[in-house]
Design an enzyme around this catalytic site. Structure first.
Site, PDB file in Angstrom:
ATOM      1  N   ASP A 140     -60.599 -37.432 -16.828  1.00  0.00           N
ATOM      2  CA  ASP A 140     -60.570 -37.565 -15.366  1.00  0.00           C
ATOM      3  C   ASP A 140     -61.681 -38.530 -14.962  1.00  0.00           C
ATOM      4  OD1 ASP A 140     -58.855 -35.422 -15.864  1.00  0.00           O
ATOM      5  OD2 ASP A 140     -59.422 -34.372 -14.022  1.00  0.00           O
ATOM      6  N   LYS A 203     -55.400 -38.496  -8.800  1.00  0.00           N
ATOM      7  CA  LYS A 203     -56.043 -37.233  -8.430  1.00  0.00           C
ATOM      8  C   LYS A 203     -56.840 -37.459  -7.152  1.00  0.00           C
ATOM      9  CE  LYS A 203     -59.606 -34.152 -10.380  1.00  0.00           C
ATOM     10  NZ  LYS A 203     -60.413 -33.843 -11.571  1.00  0.00           N
ATOM     11  N   LYS A 239     -52.490 -34.796  -9.195  1.00  0.00           N
ATOM     12  CA  LYS A 239     -53.414 -33.666  -9.284  1.00  0.00           C
ATOM     13  C   LYS A 239     -54.274 -33.587  -8.027  1.00  0.00           C
ATOM     14  CE  LYS A 239     -57.284 -31.791 -11.979  1.00  0.00           C
ATOM     15  NZ  LYS A 239     -58.135 -31.942 -13.160  1.00  0.00           N
TER      16      LYS A 239
END
Lengths: 303, 482
Positions: A140, A203, A239
């Site tokens: 991430d 995300k 996400k």
């Protein structure tokens, strides 16, 4: 499956976003009412989409191990629930997490000077390589919002391409930190850049900045994913992270994914929740559905 | 997998409870503050199930005479003399009672008319209360509404309202009439009389003086008797253009004031620089709100040719997520068609669209077996001359055309006998104002559609009617100015 990057996108090809209309649409998902078997199915699905996360300075190896146990089997009394999709930790904790889950679920690591991203690309890429070497199969990363807001969109593109390359086989989730991007149009533009640069997931947030994930901002990103898929045939995952702390809200996200992208995105391969306290509320609601009785927070272990 | 599987796109039933509502088996007319026994009766059914909900009166000459007489007596004796501040108190009280009973009114509205509970609960009933609150505020400030002029009340107002927004239309009519010091005889539509009768009960509870509002039920003949009654000073009608024309003929030469809010065939114009995903929502809200039973529905869609394919594709995808079914289910987006007659008319016009060569597409929604239903439908390849483009369908049916230049869009949009509403979608403000000003319609929405507010005047041009309702302009229809 990972993809080679596409060329740097043309901002003029993106539709503008009307804030009022967008927020109205997002609010509509909250009026959907999930009952009985539909609710149960959605609750159980949500558990399998969790990136169970701990990102604290105070994280210890023992705490990470405990969290991994919880992610593998969220409700010890009911093995049919879960497991979660992944555990998400700082690079230094990757090894402990990878040993604990032993390949049964994914190990994600934040990297690239999370959460600020304030470091040279060289060090940020090195951090990714380190996390992957330690055993992370998902990374991430955060983008350099300052650079983006200064107008250097191409710099962001290059940064993501470089990070993607450093990931090797590991999946890349690109955190836009939407709370710092100021407008929905910027979120749309940053999403497009990330997808073209090869992001496997986009995300919303690190969770360290407020506002974090919201329904409208997630809707912008889902529509970006849909249009990207329509144009290129590539699926990109989504996400939302930060601020999704209860089951009711999580279900509203799932309804939104279902209505915007369709059921093919309703798997842990294409949709995740980044959350730490959501797990137990999902478990409480599942047991409430099963028994008809409300559960106390203390009925479930924290880690 | 069952129908209710989350992954297959279903929802388990989530019905709004109807246990708490109180509907009598039979209703009479509300005249002079009393329930006056009806001499003839008709039934009102639930269009989603075809089950009879209640019997209501069918007013004839005698009852209309009595109602107008009661209204006259209340006007001369009480309401016409009362100070604005006192009238305002009654209106505030009514508004608060509506809020208190909002859930019951919403459920009954959905049962009697077929509209989804999401709309009756979130849109209709809150707007009903808002109209009473808004006009309550005006009651003691009328002299400020018309600078340099002195307003006075008109007298007895005969009001005939449609079935698409039963209680909301009652509020649109009653609230300004009472605020301005007039008394009312209201006739709700024959297929949706129940919420107006519940409102009458509520007015009793509010202690409104007898005769200030009278509610008589019945069909077209009852409405005609009311409109043509010689002691009615003003007629307010919302409904079809056909009936509107007949009313205008009948009041000609009588000196009666009148306002008519009639049909429409609104153009919704989407430019290539619009926020497309939000435009799709606006199109859906424009034509599928209340099953398309909306006089200002965006039933003609004009799309700039460069984005036509992708916009229609997005629209179809969005339409597939619309839930059609039980109006009382909280997930329902599209409820039942209001009546068998209306369903027949929709089917006839859609058949005509097929025959004229337009290309029809409808969603895969599964329709319940009982009741009156129609799938969300759109036509592409429409010509300006097609009946589905020219005539008001008043159902969930959208006619799509493309255009190249703004000039062409404006010309086509204005090429209609109607002129009630319109919509413009563009992210460019200057374009929105230019095109919006060129549309010959009473209401033009920019980057939104079907938004209503009591402060905003509503009404049409040409065959869409005459006069405005709402805002200061709407007050003007209920006062004489000297």
């Amino acid at each position: 499956m990972s993809h080679a990057p596409l060329p740097f996108p043309d901002r003029r090809s993106l539709p503008p976003i009307d804030q009022v209309g967008l927020e109205e649409r997002a609010a509509r998902f909250c009026t959907r009412s999930l009952k009985k078997e539909t609710k149960m199915e959605a609750l159980r699905l949500a558990v399998t989409m969790l990136d169970v996360t701990t990102l604290e300075g105070a994280d210890t190896v023992e705490k990470v191990r405990q969290m991994c146990a919880k992610a593998l089997r969220p409700d010890p009394r009911d093995p049919s629930i879960g497991p979660a999709a992944a555990v998400c930790v700082y690079p230094r904790m990757v090894k402990a997490a990878a040993e604990a889950v032993a390949g049964r679920i994914h190990v994600a690591s934040v990297a690239t000077q999370f959460p600020s991203g304030q470091m040279r690309l060289k060090e940020r890429v090195a951090e990714i390589r380190y996390a992957v070497k330690e055993g992370a199969d998902e990374i991430d990363m955060v983008i350099s919002r300052g650079q983006f807001l200064q107008g250097d969109a191409r710099g962001i593109y290059k940064e993501i391409v470089a990070c993607k390359e450093a990931c090797g086989e590991a999946h890349l989730k690109v955190i836009l930190e939407t709370g710092e991007l100021a407008t929905y149009d910027n979120v749309r533009w940053a999403s497009e850049i990330a997808m073209c640069a090869g992001a496997d997931f986009i995300k919303t947030s690190t969770g360290k900045v407020s506002p974090a994930a919201t329904l409208p901002v997630t809707l912008v990103m889902l529509q970006a994913i849909e249009e990207f898929h329509e144009r290129t045939g590539r699926m990109v995952g989504m996400k939302p992270a930060g601020g999704i702390s209860n089951a009711k809200l999580a279900l509203q996200y799932l309804v939104m994914v279902r209505e915007v992208l369709g059921a093919s995105w309703l798997t842990p391969d294409w949709f995740r929740f980044g959350a730490s306290s959501l797990t137990n509320d999902l478990l409480r609601q599942i047991r409430k559905q099963e028994t008809g009785r409300y559960q106390m927070a203390g009925d479930f272990s924290k880690d | 997998m069952s129908n209710h599987s989350f992954l297959s796109g279903g929802f388990a039933p989530a019905p709004e409870s109807a246990d708490h509502i109180d509907i009598k088996q039979s209703y009479d007319h509300f005249i002079g503050g009393k329930w006056v026994k009806a001499s003839a009766r008709r039934t009102t059914i639930n269009p989603a199930t075809e089950a009879v909900i209640a019997e209501v009166g069918e007013a004839g000459k005698r009852e209309i005479n009595a109602a107008v007489k009661a209204a006259r007596k209340a006007y001369d004796g009480v309401w016409g003399q009362m100070s604005g501040a006192e009238r305002g108190k009654y209106l505030y009280r009514i508004a608060r009672l509506i809020q208190e009973r909002a859930r019951e009114l919403a459920v009954i509205e959905s049962m009697d008319g077929g509209k989804p509970i999401r709309e009756s609960r979130d849109i209709d009933i809150p707007l009903v209360a808002a109209h009473f609150f808004y006009h309550a505020g005006w009651a003691d400030k009328l002299e400020y509404a018309f600078p340099g002029r002195t307003p006075s009340s008109i007298g007895v107002v005969g009001q005939v309202i449609p079935w698409n927004f039963p209680l909301l239309m009652a509020a649109w009519k009653i609230a300004p009439a009472l605020a301005c010091g007039n008394t009312v005889v209201l006739k709700p539509a024959e297929t949706t009389p129940l919420t107006a009768l519940k409102l009458a009960e509520l007015l009793e509870d509010a202690g409104l003086p007898p005769g200030v509002v009278n509610v008589v039920t019945g069909g077209g003949e009852t409405g005609k008797l009311l409109v043509e009654h010689p002691d009615v000073d003003k007629v307010a009608f919302t409904g079809s253009t056909e009936v509107g024309k007949a009313i205008r003929r009948s009041v000609a030469g009588t000196g009666k004031r009148f306002t008519l809010e009639l049909g429409g065939k609104a153009a919704n114009i989407v430019f290539e620089d619009a926020a497309l995903n939000q435009a799709v929502e606006g199109i859906v809200n424009g034509i599928f709100f209340n099953q398309g039973h909306v006089c200002c529905a965006g039933s003609r869609l004009f799309v700039q040719e460069s984005i036509a394919d992708s916009l229609v594709r997005k629209l179809q995808k969005r339409m597939e997520t619309l839930v059609v079914g039980d109006p009382l289910d909280k997930n329902t987006d599209i409820g039942a068609i209001n009546s068998k007659e209306q369903l027949t008319r929709i089917k006839e016009l859609v058949k005509c669209g097929d025959e004229e060569g337009a290309c029809r597409w409808e969603t895969g929604a599964k329709l319940p077996r009982k009741g009156f239903w129609f799938k969300p439908t759109l036509f592409t390849d429409c010509a300006q001359s097609h009946r589905i483009v020219q005539e008001e369908i008043f159902g969930p049916v959208l006619a799509i055309q493309t255009f190249r230049t703004p000039k062409e869009a404006i010309e086509k949009a204005n090429n209609t006998p109607y002129g009630l509403s319109g919509g413009v979608w563009s992210d460019k403000g200057s374009k929105v104002f230019k095109v919006g000003s060129a549309l010959r319609a009473g209401v033009v929405w920019a980057n939104t559609f079907n938004k209503f507010d009591p402060t905003s005047p509503f009404g049409g041009y040409q065959e869409s009617g005459i006069g405005r309702e709402g805002g200061v302009h709407g007050l003007g229809a209920y006062v004489n100015l000297s």
